[in-house]
Write an enzyme that holds these catalytic residues in place. Structure first.
Site, PDB file in Angstrom:
ATOM      1  NE  ARG A  64      22.802  10.901   2.461  1.00  0.00           N
ATOM      2  CZ  ARG A  64      22.222  10.813   1.269  1.00  0.00           C
ATOM      3  NH1 ARG A  64      22.685   9.997   0.343  1.00  0.00           N
ATOM      4  NH2 ARG A  64      21.156  11.554   1.003  1.00  0.00           N
ATOM      5  CB  ALA A  66      14.113   8.554   4.562  1.00  0.00           C
ATOM      6  CG  ASP A 253      15.522  12.244   6.285  1.00  0.00           C
ATOM      7  OD1 ASP A 253      16.268  11.272   6.469  1.00  0.00           O
ATOM      8  OD2 ASP A 253      15.740  13.111   5.419  1.00  0.00           O
ATOM      9  CE  LYS A 264      22.304  18.087   5.088  1.00  0.00           C
ATOM     10  NZ  LYS A 264      23.078  17.572   6.218  1.00  0.00           N
TER      11      LYS A 264
END
Length: 378
Positions: A64, A66, A253, A264
């Site tokens: 996980r 970006a 992201d 997030k």
């Protein structure tokens, strides 16, 4: 497919087990990931032998963040090519595995384009696979270099905004070496401040619902001997009110062309708090996170996660949906977006490897992208 191999986490720093690496054992090339769903309890490696295994690892958040998703996506295309899978089909599945994180699609396209060009030029599948792998390795190396440059630029900005030093920094989610080919984005800035003796305290939001702050950022902070304190997301306001936060550092992201930032979920409330309390809200992300084709925040597709991530608590070593301890009545509906969007007027600065954008405007972002070799404005 993906297999897991546990390793002891005793006395190891996170960088001693690479977060992602390409290996070529006798049975064929594989992509090896540090399974982030098992941290901090144990350091377990996930071995992906095909693109489908990597897609599942991305969706489950075993891999996980970006920048790292961009690296993983590129290697996924290379894995498909080297192992003889249908590359275009694999690329589409990989790029769609997490829709909000634009770096994933960027990495996939880089390796896919290299594969297509080599195949068209030579007609040789082996050479095309080698070209895809070379592109993936280039994405990986570029991300490591970008991380170091962002850390330096971010620390310089902190020192400019907070000349008294002794920075007390609040961060959200996880943005360190676990999300990068290097030492990360926002966390890398805090780590640079720590190494220079200028970090007084790292405030770590636990980050609901998957606790990436508690499980991962605290893990990285502890391994780097940083002064850190974990707090519930809802306690952040009291910290601001007490004057205990000098700056907020978060990753991203996707950054829209107008400067809207998807990060997030929980980042937007921090930006509102920061503005009210006159605290800098700084976003740290590579240029590849800026998406000139997404005009504004309303155009960002926000990933919706399963409700059980909110209605159940699952220990890191317990895998699978429905395997947790219920914390809500059976049948409770949950609103569980993975991200929220912060408008540009609440962002003090965006720090990239190519430069700092402040104030955040569409014109400044377009100029930044235009001078970067990684992003082309069409």
């Amino acid at each position: 497919m993906a297999d897991q191999d546990a390793r002891s986490g005793e006395d190891k720093r996170p960088t001693e087990i690479p977060v992602l690496r390409w290996e070529e054992p006798p049975e064929g090339p594989v992509l090896v990931l540090l399974d982030q769903t098992r941290l901090p309890i144990e350091e377990v490696e996930l071995v992906c032998t095909d693109p489908a295994g990597l897609v599942e690892a991305i969706r489950s958040l075993a891999v996980r963040g970006a920048p790292l998703l961009g690296v993983a996506g590129a290697y996924g295309v290379a894995l498909a090519a080297v192992r003889g899978f249908e590359v275009e089909e694999a690329a589409a599945a990989l790029a769609g595995a997490r829709p909000t994180a634009v770096n994933l699609a960027v990495g996939v396209r880089r390796a896919q384009a290299a594969h297509q060009e080599a195949l068209a030029r030579t007609g040789d599948a082996g050479q095309a696979a080698s070209a895809a792998l070379a592109a993936a390795r280039a994405v990986h190396e570029e991300d490591a270099r970008a991380s170091a440059r962002m850390a330096a630029r971010g620390l310089a900005l902190l020192d400019e905004l907070l000349p008294a030093g002794g920075h007390r920094v609040l961060t959200h989610c996880n943005s360190g070496s676990l999300v990068s080919g290097g030492e990360g984005t926002a966390f890398a800035v805090a780590l640079a401040a720590h190494r220079e003796g200028r970090l007084r305290r790292l405030w770590v939001d636990e980050t609901r619902p998957l606790l990436q702050g508690a499980r991962l950022t605290a893990y990285e902070a502890a391994r780097n001997d940083m002064a850190y304190t974990l707090l519930t997301d809802s306690a952040a306001g009291s910290l601001f009110a007490a004057g205990e936060v000098d700056a907020v550092l978060v990753g991203a992201d996707r950054i829209a062309a107008d400067g809207s930032v998807a990060n997030k979920v929980g980042s937007y409330p921090l930006a509102v708090l920061a503005r009210y309390h006159h605290v800098p809200f700084i976003v740290v992300a590579p240029v590849t996170t800026v998406d000139p084709h997404t005009p504004d925040g309303a155009s960002i597709e926000v990933e919706q996660r399963p409700g059980y991530e909110v209605t159940e608590v699952t220990a890191p070593q317990v895998a699978g949906a429905g395997g947790g301890i219920p914390v809500a009545p059976l049948g409770t509906q949950a609103y569980n977006p993975a991200f929220d969007v912060t408008p540009p007027e609440l962002v003090t600065a965006i720090v990239t490897e190519e430069g700092v954008v402040a104030p955040v405007t569409s014109e400044a972002l377009a100029e930044l992208c235009a001078r970067s070799r990684q992003v082309t404005i069409s």
